[in-house]
Design a protein around this motif. Structure first.
Motif, PDB file in Angstrom:
ATOM      1  N   ALA A  71       0.850  -1.179   0.000  1.00 24.28           N
ATOM      2  CA  ALA A  71       0.000   0.000   0.000  1.00 24.28           C
ATOM      3  C   ALA A  71       0.894   1.239   0.000  1.00 24.28           C
ATOM      4  CB  ALA A  71      -0.856  -0.005   1.259  1.00 24.28           C
ATOM      5  N   MET A  72       0.366   2.389  -0.457  1.00 24.59           N
ATOM      6  CA  MET A  72       1.136   3.633  -0.346  1.00 24.59           C
ATOM      7  C   MET A  72       1.434   3.875   1.133  1.00 24.59           C
ATOM      8  SD  MET A  72      -0.830   6.115  -3.083  1.00 24.59           S
ATOM      9  CE  MET A  72       0.375   7.454  -3.024  1.00 24.59           C
ATOM     10  N   SER A  73       2.561   4.521   1.429  1.00 26.46           N
ATOM     11  CA  SER A  73       2.983   4.655   2.817  1.00 26.46           C
ATOM     12  C   SER A  73       1.880   5.263   3.688  1.00 26.46           C
ATOM     13  CB  SER A  73       4.254   5.500   2.921  1.00 26.46           C
ATOM     14  OG  SER A  73       4.109   6.672   2.176  1.00 26.46           O
ATOM     15  N   LYS A  74       1.759   4.749   4.874  1.00 27.93           N
ATOM     16  CA  LYS A  74       0.820   5.186   5.925  1.00 27.93           C
ATOM     17  C   LYS A  74      -0.643   4.808   5.667  1.00 27.93           C
ATOM     18  CE  LYS A  74       3.684   8.732   7.844  1.00 27.93           C
ATOM     19  NZ  LYS A  74       4.616   9.159   6.801  1.00 27.93           N
ATOM     20  N   VAL A  75      -0.952   4.251   4.490  1.00 30.42           N
ATOM     21  CA  VAL A  75      -2.358   3.929   4.212  1.00 30.42           C
ATOM     22  C   VAL A  75      -2.846   2.791   5.117  1.00 30.42           C
ATOM     23  CG1 VAL A  75      -3.929   2.988   2.465  1.00 30.42           C
ATOM     24  CG2 VAL A  75      -2.374   4.866   1.881  1.00 30.42           C
ATOM     25  N   THR A  76      -2.018   1.754   5.292  1.00 25.69           N
ATOM     26  CA  THR A  76      -2.461   0.620   6.126  1.00 25.69           C
ATOM     27  C   THR A  76      -2.748   1.078   7.556  1.00 25.69           C
ATOM     28  OG1 THR A  76      -1.045  -0.762   4.759  1.00 25.69           O
ATOM     29  CG2 THR A  76      -1.947  -1.783   6.724  1.00 25.69           C
ATOM     30  N   ASP A  77      -1.878   1.943   8.086  1.00 24.00           N
ATOM     31  CA  ASP A  77      -2.126   2.470   9.441  1.00 24.00           C
ATOM     32  C   ASP A  77      -3.468   3.196   9.493  1.00 24.00           C
ATOM     33  OD1 ASP A  77       0.282   1.565  10.377  1.00 24.00           O
ATOM     34  OD2 ASP A  77       1.335   3.466  10.113  1.00 24.00           O
ATOM     35  N   ALA A  78      -3.741   4.004   8.459  1.00 26.96           N
ATOM     36  CA  ALA A  78      -4.994   4.768   8.434  1.00 26.96           C
ATOM     37  C   ALA A  78      -6.201   3.827   8.371  1.00 26.96           C
ATOM     38  CB  ALA A  78      -5.010   5.723   7.245  1.00 26.96           C
ATOM     39  N   LEU A  79      -6.080   2.760   7.605  1.00 27.74           N
ATOM     40  CA  LEU A  79      -7.189   1.800   7.478  1.00 27.74           C
ATOM     41  C   LEU A  79      -7.456   1.097   8.809  1.00 27.74           C
ATOM     42  CD1 LEU A  79      -6.063   0.223   4.090  1.00 27.74           C
ATOM     43  CD2 LEU A  79      -8.099   1.633   4.418  1.00 27.74           C
ATOM     44  N   ILE A  80      -6.368   0.709   9.469  1.00 28.67           N
ATOM     45  CA  ILE A  80      -6.526   0.008  10.755  1.00 28.67           C
ATOM     46  C   ILE A  80      -7.133   0.972  11.784  1.00 28.67           C
ATOM     47  CG2 ILE A  80      -5.254  -1.111  12.653  1.00 28.67           C
ATOM     48  CD1 ILE A  80      -3.379  -2.261  10.478  1.00 28.67           C
TER      49      ILE A  80
ATOM     50  N   ARG B 167     -12.747   8.046   3.597  1.00 28.35           N
ATOM     51  CA  ARG B 167     -12.909   7.479   2.248  1.00 28.35           C
ATOM     52  C   ARG B 167     -12.521   8.538   1.216  1.00 28.35           C
ATOM     53  NH1 ARG B 167     -18.050   4.945  -1.023  1.00 28.35           N
ATOM     54  NH2 ARG B 167     -17.142   5.421  -3.038  1.00 28.35           N
ATOM     55  N   GLU B 168     -12.982   9.748   1.449  1.00 28.78           N
ATOM     56  CA  GLU B 168     -12.710  10.837   0.516  1.00 28.78           C
ATOM     57  C   GLU B 168     -11.213  11.142   0.464  1.00 28.78           C
ATOM     58  OE1 GLU B 168     -15.203  11.342  -1.276  1.00 28.78           O
ATOM     59  OE2 GLU B 168     -13.937  12.682  -2.462  1.00 28.78           O
ATOM     60  N   GLU B 169     -10.598  11.174   1.661  1.00 28.87           N
ATOM     61  CA  GLU B 169      -9.140  11.441   1.717  1.00 28.87           C
ATOM     62  C   GLU B 169      -8.350  10.392   0.939  1.00 28.87           C
ATOM     63  OE1 GLU B 169      -7.592  11.607   5.759  1.00 28.87           O
ATOM     64  OE2 GLU B 169      -9.170  13.066   6.197  1.00 28.87           O
ATOM     65  N   LEU B 170      -8.733   9.128   1.157  1.00 25.84           N
ATOM     66  CA  LEU B 170      -8.020   8.048   0.469  1.00 25.84           C
ATOM     67  C   LEU B 170      -8.246   8.151  -1.038  1.00 25.84           C
ATOM     68  CD1 LEU B 170      -8.702   5.031   2.861  1.00 25.84           C
ATOM     69  CD2 LEU B 170      -6.484   6.071   2.369  1.00 25.84           C
ATOM     70  N   PHE B 171      -9.476   8.478  -1.407  1.00 23.28           N
ATOM     71  CA  PHE B 171      -9.761   8.605  -2.842  1.00 23.28           C
ATOM     72  C   PHE B 171      -8.906   9.729  -3.436  1.00 23.28           C
ATOM     73  CE2 PHE B 171     -12.158  10.327  -6.472  1.00 23.28           C
ATOM     74  CZ  PHE B 171     -12.137   9.198  -7.270  1.00 23.28           C
ATOM     75  N   GLU B 172      -8.882  10.865  -2.750  1.00 29.71           N
ATOM     76  CA  GLU B 172      -8.143  12.021  -3.289  1.00 29.71           C
ATOM     77  C   GLU B 172      -6.649  11.713  -3.405  1.00 29.71           C
ATOM     78  OE1 GLU B 172      -9.265  14.600  -4.779  1.00 29.71           O
ATOM     79  OE2 GLU B 172     -11.336  14.025  -4.357  1.00 29.71           O
ATOM     80  N   ARG B 173      -6.095  11.042  -2.395  1.00 27.06           N
ATOM     81  CA  ARG B 173      -4.658  10.757  -2.445  1.00 27.06           C
ATOM     82  C   ARG B 173      -4.319   9.846  -3.632  1.00 27.06           C
ATOM     83  NH1 ARG B 173      -0.649   7.963   2.026  1.00 27.06           N
ATOM     84  NH2 ARG B 173       1.180   8.040   0.681  1.00 27.06           N
ATOM     85  N   HIS B 174      -5.144   8.840  -3.852  1.00 29.80           N
ATOM     86  CA  HIS B 174      -4.860   7.907  -4.947  1.00 29.80           C
ATOM     87  C   HIS B 174      -5.236   8.515  -6.302  1.00 29.80           C
ATOM     88  CE1 HIS B 174      -4.645   5.232  -1.449  1.00 29.80           C
ATOM     89  NE2 HIS B 174      -3.865   4.467  -2.199  1.00 29.80           N
ATOM     90  N   LYS B 175      -6.309   9.310  -6.301  1.00 32.03           N
ATOM     91  CA  LYS B 175      -6.722   9.949  -7.565  1.00 32.03           C
ATOM     92  C   LYS B 175      -5.635  10.927  -8.035  1.00 32.03           C
ATOM     93  CE  LYS B 175     -10.167  13.038  -9.626  1.00 32.03           C
ATOM     94  NZ  LYS B 175      -9.261  14.150  -9.891  1.00 32.03           N
ATOM     95  N   ALA B 176      -5.044  11.643  -7.076  1.00 33.51           N
ATOM     96  CA  ALA B 176      -3.997  12.602  -7.447  1.00 33.51           C
ATOM     97  C   ALA B 176      -2.857  11.881  -8.175  1.00 33.51           C
ATOM     98  CB  ALA B 176      -3.472  13.295  -6.186  1.00 33.51           C
ATOM     99  N   VAL B 177      -2.572  10.661  -7.756  1.00 33.93           N
ATOM    100  CA  VAL B 177      -1.526   9.881  -8.428  1.00 33.93           C
ATOM    101  C   VAL B 177      -1.997   9.496  -9.834  1.00 33.93           C
ATOM    102  CG1 VAL B 177      -0.177   7.753  -8.359  1.00 33.93           C
ATOM    103  CG2 VAL B 177      -0.668   8.984  -6.232  1.00 33.93           C
ATOM    104  N   ALA B 178      -3.246   9.041  -9.923  1.00 28.86           N
ATOM    105  CA  ALA B 178      -3.791   8.646 -11.241  1.00 28.86           C
ATOM    106  C   ALA B 178      -3.773   9.841 -12.188  1.00 28.86           C
ATOM    107  CB  ALA B 178      -5.211   8.107 -11.076  1.00 28.86           C
ATOM    108  N   ASP B 179      -4.087  11.028 -11.672  1.00 24.06           N
ATOM    109  CA  ASP B 179      -4.091  12.241 -12.520  1.00 24.06           C
ATOM    110  C   ASP B 179      -2.707  12.446 -13.144  1.00 24.06           C
ATOM    111  OD1 ASP B 179      -6.673  12.585 -11.700  1.00 24.06           O
ATOM    112  OD2 ASP B 179      -6.264  14.267 -10.335  1.00 24.06           O
ATOM    113  N   VAL B 180      -1.678  12.301 -12.306  1.00 29.95           N
ATOM    114  CA  VAL B 180      -0.316  12.518 -12.815  1.00 29.95           C
ATOM    115  C   VAL B 180       0.078  11.414 -13.800  1.00 29.95           C
ATOM    116  CG1 VAL B 180       2.121  12.630 -12.139  1.00 29.95           C
ATOM    117  CG2 VAL B 180       0.383  13.715 -10.697  1.00 29.95           C
ATOM    118  N   LEU B 181      -0.273  10.173 -13.440  1.00 30.80           N
ATOM    119  CA  LEU B 181       0.207   9.036 -14.241  1.00 30.80           C
ATOM    120  C   LEU B 181      -0.492   8.926 -15.592  1.00 30.80           C
ATOM    121  CD1 LEU B 181       0.372   6.159 -11.583  1.00 30.80           C
ATOM    122  CD2 LEU B 181       2.277   7.472 -12.512  1.00 30.80           C
TER     123      LEU B 181
END
Ligand code: ADP
Ligand code: ASP
Ligand code: MG
Length: 469
Positions: free
Chosen positions: A41-50, A66-80
């Motif tokens: 998982a991206m760093s610190k995500v597993t801790d946040a989920l637990i 949920r929104e925070e996690l979506f935004e963090r991963h979406k921001a990566v998708a936007d760049v990629l």
């Protein structure tokens, strides 16, 4: 060569890091190798989920996560893949679907208020399920066909939630069937680390930090030629570099040294990683995704033994020393057996044992999460011995740490213990308990937690490990 490469949390911690991970996979494939990627998982995500699961079990579910996690991963998708509408939408669809599942699980949990290990696995594995589509997109955007694959379809485990064990034969069949055709087509599959499933399809996890283990399980199942662990330091070092700045990278270590080091706290490898690779003699490399030109560490059969014996020093924090003592223990048979029966019944693992030769004291180390229930169970099981005075006390001492000096060549080398204790004496560190594994590949000792860093540095200095290579 078939290479299984694993990327840890910091190696996929941002869009830039995921691009780099994708590049490393593609570059390796361009050299003519077959590549399978296993991602954390991206760093610190597993801790946040637990954290979210724990909170939900108290009746609080905060949809903002949920929104925070979506935004963090979406921001990566936007760049990629922001410039490729179809691919971008496919990745966002995958993220939404996984987060929807996560939200439903947490919502259910906030209603029933009971966080079972099974439910915790289903939730905590979400991070890898979010990261894999991003890593696959990074590889695909570099011109190689790549698909995210859920390890729940590959690795079959026992139902020990939170630390499941792989079933080798079933895993081999599934992994081969699912991955070999894609590899043969020149694709680079991206597998979710950490997670797996029972034969009935119930999701399990391999334990915290378990993506390293996933990589070696998949490497073994595919008869890979090498397993590469991409992390954030230049390989396995003579000590944790964040504790000992002068620590050096070990160019080569043996399988037994690697597993001993990992077991005694070198977080760079999950402690179970080595076994599947060792069984098939698959070389493991530990490499730095932030410094890919560095050769890192190679784990092999011989392991380039060092003349002086000790190769590295490790420490484990967050452990508790349980001491059972009483002059009446001498000659009272069965106390040791009873004690460890209780530990086993509690499914706790003992990190270290030491018994004074006078037989009136046994002490052992447990992780802080397991100790309270073991001690409570011991007080019940040994009630009779306590009442009769055979045992005077069952004590649980909090703030301790295990410090271990590790190396294959320690076996039979005289004077190592003297050097260790001389170093600790010189540093003014008091040793609470000692144990030397019969394999003689390590000497481990218990010190107060506040002394652990000093102890590690003193031993590192005494064996001149800063001059190691
Ligand atoms: P990843 O996210 O890649 O799995 P981890 O954080 O699990 O990475 O492991 C890498 C970390 O392990 C390093 O950043 C370092 O702080 C720590 N570490 C502890 N002991 C050692 C050691 N002997 N050699 C290298 N790293 C170590
Ligand atoms: N993401 C999991 C953890 O943080 C597994 C791993 O990164 O190895 O424990
Ligand atoms: Mg790790």
């Amino acid at each position: 060569m078939l290479i299984v490469m694993k990327f840890g949390g910091t190696s996929v911690g941002s869009a830039e890091r995921i691009m780099q991970a994708g590049q490393l996979a593609v570059d390796t494939a361009a050299k003519g190798h077959e590549v399978v990627v296993v991602t954390s998982a991206m760093s610190k995500v597993t801790d946040a989920l637990i954290g979210a699961a724990r909170l939900a079990s108290t009746g609080h579910w905060d949809p903002a996560l949920r929104e925070e996690l979506f935004e963090r991963h979406k921001a990566v998708a936007d760049v990629l893949v922001g410039d490729d509408a179809a691919r971008h939408e496919a990745v966002l669809g995958a993220l939404r679907q996984r987060l929807e599942r996560f939200e439903k699980l947490c919502f259910g949990l906030s209603m029933v208020h009971e966080l079972t290990p099974r439910l915790l696995d289903a939730i905590s594995g979400t991070g890898e399920m979010l990261a894999a589509p991003l890593v696959a997109a990074a590889i695909a955007s570099r011109g190689r066909t790549s698909q995210a694959v859920e390890a729940t379809e590959l690795i079959v485990t026992t139902d020990q939630h939170g630390g499941a064990e792989p079933l080798t034969d079933e895993t081999r069949v599934k992994t081969t069937e699912r991955l070999k055709p894609a590899i043969a087509r020149g694709e680079i599959p991206v597998v979710t680390g950490f997670v797996a499933a029972t034969a009935d399809g119930v999701m399990t996890t391999l334990g915290r930090g378990g993506t390293d283990y996933s990589a070696s399980i998949i490497g073994a199942a595919l008869n890979a030629d090498e397993v590469w662990i991409w992390t954030d330091v230049d390989g396995v070092m003579t000590a944790n570099p964040s504790e000992v700045p002068e620590a050096r990278t070990l160019a080569e270590i043996s399988y037994s040294e690697a597993s001993e080091l990992a077991y005694y706290g070198a977080k760079v490898l999950h402690y179970k990683t080595i076994l599947p690779a060792f069984r098939q003699r698959i070389p493991v490399r530990v490499l730095n995704s932030f410094n890919p030109g560095h050769p890192g560490t190679r784990v092999t059969v011989e392991g380039h033994p060092s003349a002086q014996g000790v190769k590295a020093v490790t420490s484990i924090r967050g452990v508790i020393l349980v001491a059972i003592s009483g002059t009446g223990m001498q000659g009272t048979p069965g106390i040791v057996a009873k004690t460890f029966d209780v530990v086993a019944a509690q499914q706790a693992s003992v990190l270290m044992i030491s018994q004074a030769s006078s037989e009136n004291n046994i002490c052992f180390i447990l992780s802080a999460t397991e100790a309270p229930r073991v001690v409570a169970a011991l007080r019940i099981a040994l009630e009779f011995e306590l009442m009769r005075g055979h045992i005077e006390e069952i004590e649980a001492e909090q703030q301790v740490a295990i410090v271990a000096a590790v190396g294959d060549r320690m076996r039979g080398a005289p004077g190592i213990a003297a050097t260790v204790f001389g170093a600790l004496g010189g540093a003014g560190v008091n040793v609470i308990a000692i144990s030397q594994g019969s394999s003689e590949r390590n000497i481990s000792l218990v010190v107060a937690e506040r002394d652990a860093a000093d102890a590690v540095r003193a031993i590192h200095r005494a064996f001149q490990l800063d001059k190691m290579s």
